[in-house]
Design a protein around this motif. Structure first.
Motif: not given
Ligand code: 4YB
Length: 464
Positions: A282, A257, A196, A234, A259-260, A153, A347, A255, A198, A300
């Protein structure tokens, strides 16, 4: 201990534990044997239509059983699979699919594919059958082929398609599961869309362990979660869940993830008996790269086994398990890492007390009267307000300061926006306090799993 596969994982589990439950679809259990038969039948159907190894197949949908079957069947045919958000605007799709070399398109609801894409027929799981069940259609399990394409995205321009091998997905899963307990007998809800990363993360952890995957209508979430031991959410999904009566959940682990993750959220969940893991991941790394059990800090944790982390001028650089081969463009895979293999995430991060903190996206930084403003610094404080679930801070042009921050808030009923500046005083520096506050409009909450910052910015611009 991670499983070594000598066949497509679903085929291997169908041999090793044919009667174990692979999938719970709504309330119905489906065994690994039955799943593998369905995948084989679908391979036949797709093959008859003309799908061949090396071609590209787009699958439009969120997280239906048919979509999952399609994903596995396309892989087994040795073709490239591209899960697609059904809400992707048609014009964008028409631009994107040709440069991603997509030959086929599948959807279980009517969809207008661009001319270059041939539609595949819709079908219903458990109604697929083949004449001679012995004839299996599959390419050899070669885990090192570039087979999945996942759209990023990006903040501007066309989304990019990160290309992964099955091996990279399995390695990503194995790293997380060395830390987080998830075993055969446990069940993970496919609570995020397959388009996505995730959602795909859930699939490959399920395949890695031969555990149970739960596929259900996602509304209401507390009903979808019934009997599930694991879910990926999320932060906004967990906030909403906690507003409901979460008593009946047997959830062991969530789990988080994408976003913060506010400490207030994981603390509230703990009081409701749900233990959370905070993840940072990501698309380019096939989901989670760092994770820890939630605690009193907003960090994290540290990289999972198999990943390396380095901070260069405060930017997070990553490499290792799960890393994409590159971005697919016009039949080529373009590298996304530097010559040493590092992926520069954009990041901004910091190490404190041996743990990684994500400060925000470098691209989000803007300047106001010469002072740098990282919107996430303000957002992190705003979401500690008991009535605020989500906050976005975006710049608006300003004659005097160049740009000034304004905040767009997703709040529970009862929040008085006019009191927020006073509430922020002393919590952040004066120049960071937003000039105005708006309620997040519902139309921005639709679509993918993340609210687009660009869309928020444009919405604010349209008001001024
Ligand atoms: C963050 C962040 C954080 C990503 N603090 N900024 O299986 C998983 O890990 C999972 C579980 C639940 C919900 C989501 C996930 C994901 O995979 C998330 C992966 C994701 O968001 N990928 S993305 O390509 O759409 O965006 C990546 C970006 O999102 C990163 O580069 C960060 O900027 C941001 N981000 N986790 C703060 N804990």
């Amino acid at each position: 201990t991670s499983t070594v596969f000598s066949n497509w994982p679903w085929q291997q589990w169908a041999t090793e534990q044919p009667n174990a439950t692979a999938i719970i679809r709504e309330q119905q259990s489906i065994s690994w044997r039955c799943l593998a038969d369905e995948v084989n039948a679908l391979c036949h159907l797709f093959y008859q239509q003309g799908v061949r190894a090396g071609q590209g197949v787009a699958l439009s949908g969120k997280s239906s059983p048919e979509l999952l079957l399609g994903y596995l069947a396309v892989l087994q045919l040795g073709a490239r699979v591209l899960p697609l958000n059904p809400q992707l605007p048609e014009a964008l799709q028409a631009q994107l699919l040709p440069v991603l070399n997509i030959d086929w398109g599948w959807s279980n609801s009517p969809l207008a594919w661009p001319d270059s894409v041939k539609p595949l027929p819709s079908f219903i799981m458990k109604q697929l059958s083949i004449d001679s069940p012995d004839t299996q259609l599959m390419t050899d399990w070669s885990s090192a082929r570039p087979l999945t394409m996942t759209l990023t995205s990006g903040s501007s321009g066309l989304p990019k398609a990160a290309v992964h091998t099955p091996q990279a997905h399995l390695a990503n899963a194995a790293g997380l599961l060395q830390r987080m307990q998830f075993e055969a007998g446990d069940s993970w809800l496919l609570s995020l869309p397959l388009f996505h990363v995730s959602g795909q993360g859930v699939i490959w952890r399920w395949l890695q362990k031969g555990a149970t995957l739960v596929l259900r209508h996602m509304h209401p979430l507390e009903r979808a979660l019934a009997g599930c031991t694991h879910a990926s959410l999320v932060p906004t999904q967990l906030w909403r869940l906690l507003e409901q009566d979460a008593d009946k959940l047997v959830l062991k682990q969530v789990l988080l993830g994408g976003a913060s993750i506010p400490v207030e959220l994981t603390e509230r969940a703990r009081q409701a008996g749900i233990s959370c893991w905070c993840g940072y991941g990501m698309t380019e790394m096939a989901s989670t790269t760092c994770a820890k059990p939630a605690d009193a800090s907003t960090g994290v944790g540290v990289p999972l086994p198999g990943r390396e982390l380095q901070l260069v001028d405060n930017e997070v650089w990553l490499r290792g398990s799960g890393q994409a081969l590159g971005y697919w463009l016009q039949g080529e895979i373009r590298p996304l890492s530097d010559s040493q293999g590092w992926f520069h995430t954009r990041d901004r991060g910091e190490m404190r007390n041996g743990e990684l903190y994500i400060c925000g996206r470098m691209d989000n930084l803007f300047f106001s009267g010469g002072e740098g403003i990282q919107p996430e610094d303000i957002e992190r404080i705003l979401v500690t307000h008991p009535l605020i679930e989500q906050a976005f801070v975006v710049p608006v042009d300003d004659v005097e300061f160049g740009q000034r921050p304004v905040a767009v808030i997703d709040a529970l009923p009862g929040l008085d926006l006019s009191q927020l500046s006073v509430w922020l005083e002393g919590k952040i520096t004066r120049f960071q306090i937003p000039d105005s506050y708006y309620v997040l409009p519902v139309e921005l909450k639709q679509g993918g799993i993340k609210i687009s910052r660009l869309a928020v910015k444009e919405w604010v611009k349209s008001l001024n």
